[in-house]
Design an enzyme around this catalytic site. Structure first.
Site, PDB file in Angstrom:
ATOM      1  N   LEU A  52      24.626  38.433  -3.357  1.00  0.00           N
ATOM      2  CA  LEU A  52      23.735  38.786  -3.668  1.00  0.00           C
ATOM      3  C   LEU A  52      22.472  39.955  -4.544  1.00  0.00           C
ATOM      4  O   LEU A  52      23.070  40.667  -3.771  1.00  0.00           O
ATOM      5  CB  LEU A  52      22.284  38.166  -2.211  1.00  0.00           C
ATOM      6  CG  LEU A  52      22.749  37.296  -1.848  1.00  0.00           C
ATOM      7  CD1 LEU A  52      21.870  37.717   0.096  1.00  0.00           C
ATOM      8  CD2 LEU A  52      21.439  35.794  -2.484  1.00  0.00           C
ATOM      9  N   ASP A  53      21.955  39.034  -4.793  1.00  0.00           N
ATOM     10  CA  ASP A  53      20.897  40.505  -5.753  1.00  0.00           C
ATOM     11  C   ASP A  53      20.386  41.498  -4.778  1.00  0.00           C
ATOM     12  O   ASP A  53      20.148  41.092  -4.030  1.00  0.00           O
ATOM     13  CB  ASP A  53      20.301  39.700  -7.049  1.00  0.00           C
ATOM     14  CG  ASP A  53      20.972  39.442  -8.518  1.00  0.00           C
ATOM     15  OD1 ASP A  53      22.335  39.535  -8.255  1.00  0.00           O
ATOM     16  OD2 ASP A  53      20.455  38.370  -9.057  1.00  0.00           O
ATOM     17  N   PRO A  54      19.915  42.785  -5.224  1.00  0.00           N
ATOM     18  CA  PRO A  54      19.141  43.531  -4.440  1.00  0.00           C
ATOM     19  C   PRO A  54      17.772  42.390  -4.230  1.00  0.00           C
ATOM     20  O   PRO A  54      17.855  42.894  -2.874  1.00  0.00           O
ATOM     21  CB  PRO A  54      19.028  44.822  -5.557  1.00  0.00           C
ATOM     22  CG  PRO A  54      20.440  44.764  -6.245  1.00  0.00           C
ATOM     23  CD  PRO A  54      20.251  43.274  -6.525  1.00  0.00           C
ATOM     24  N   ALA A 107      16.974  40.185  -4.090  1.00  0.00           N
ATOM     25  CA  ALA A 107      17.199  38.736  -2.783  1.00  0.00           C
ATOM     26  C   ALA A 107      17.596  39.265  -1.540  1.00  0.00           C
ATOM     27  O   ALA A 107      17.978  40.350  -1.082  1.00  0.00           O
ATOM     28  CB  ALA A 107      18.440  37.729  -3.663  1.00  0.00           C
TER      29      ALA A 107
END
Length: 319
Positions: free
Chosen positions: A51-53, A55
């Site tokens: 997951l992106d930071p 997100a």
């Protein structure tokens, strides 16, 4: 001058299981993984898709022997809740990039829902430059940060369900269930263009489900940090919870002994009807999970990935 006191080191344990983490905003998936590895004192850990930071939400983390089966979730369907800002574009597709005006936003809910419905099914996406896809051994975002544009090939993904939850001014909240490989940032941009707004970007993204796992089963870092170690261990799902899409096969003790020695074994009647190459979950008569096997053309079962023999039902290695 007094030397700084040494930080106590935790004693690593051979513990196995699957933790469903509710990842907070602002840290990378790898950072979340390292925190979980520390607070569980786990000797081995891995996650099942980043997951992106920015997100938040469901991040399954495998500990110990469960890491052998983590690939089962890499191709899993996922569900996200996303907040879009319409009429603007971002260089990164989210709130971290440079934002610029793209168009006017004069929309009705009826029009928005009609357009959004057109994205359900098999669609084509061009992966964003700010992604971890590799080009000549380097992630695309490394080129993007230097202002270098790399040509990307379109890819097909599947949108199983897409719903508009709210629409207020230039902000729209959606829920999307999609196949692996879907870039929700790209979906947001494409929806914005299809609506005639010139584009859109994500202001928030939350993953709410991965396969059969959902956020109701997850724990936050704060919750886990506040627990004693014994209680944390009870938060773990067994390794075979990753494999519920595969048929279960029970073996008698003689076959178990042969299997654990790496030999192919005769398939019981329960595999009748399964195709060559199909994966199966393997158990002994006491329903202890043994690992993953594969059906051969001769109707036998070949071991593919097996649990270490000393793993107990609790998921902790027994000395």
């Amino acid at each position: 001058m007094n030397p700084k006191p040494l930080q106590p080191k935790y004693i690593k344990r051979n513990i196995s299981g699957v933790l469903l983490l509710d990842k907070p905003c602002g840290i990378s998936s790898n950072r979340a993984l390292q925190i979980i590895k520390r607070i569980f004192a786990a000797s081995k850990a891995g996650h099942t898709g980043t997951l992106d930071p920015l997100a938040t939400g469901l991040l399954p983390i495998c500990l110990g022997e469960a890491t052998k089966f983590s690939s089962a979730l890499l191709g899993a369907d996922k569900t996200y809740e996303a907040v879009l800002r319409l009429g603007y574009i971002s260089t990164t597709g989210d709130a971290e990039g440079e934002i610029s005006v793209a168009g006017d936003v004069k929309l009705t809910l009826q029009h928005v829902e009609a357009v959004v419905q057109s994205f359900i099914g098999i669609i084509t996406q061009i992966p964003p430059m700010y992604s971890a896809l590799k080009h000549q051994g380097k992630p695309l975002y490394a080129y993007a940060r230097k202002g270098v544009e790399i040509e990307r090939q379109p890819r097909t993904v599947t949108i199983y369900d897409l719903r508009v939850e709210t629409l207020a001014g230039d902000e729209m909240c959606i829920t999307v269930k999609c196949s692996t490989g879907t870039y929700v940032r790209t979906l947001a941009e494409d929806i914005g263009r299809a609506l005639g707004c010139g584009g859109a970007y994500l202001t928030a993204l939350r993953r709410s489900a991965v396969n059969d796992f959902d956020l109701s089963q997850s724990y936050t870092l704060d919750q886990l940090e506040a627990m004693p170690l014994s209680q944390r261990d009870r938060c773990l799902h067994p390794a075979d919870s990753l494999l519920h899409n595969f048929s279960a096969v029970m073996l008698d003790s003689a076959l178990v002994t042969s299997l654990l020695q790496g030999q192919m074994v005769a398939g019981p009647p329960s595999i009748n009807g399964l195709m060559e190459g199909e994966k199966v979950r393997l158990y002994d008569r006491e329903e202890n999970f043994l690992g993953l096997g594969e059906v051969t053309a001769q109707g036998e079962i070949a071991p593919k990935r097996l649990m270490a023999e000393e793993i107990s039902a609790t998921g902790v290695h027994q000395a």
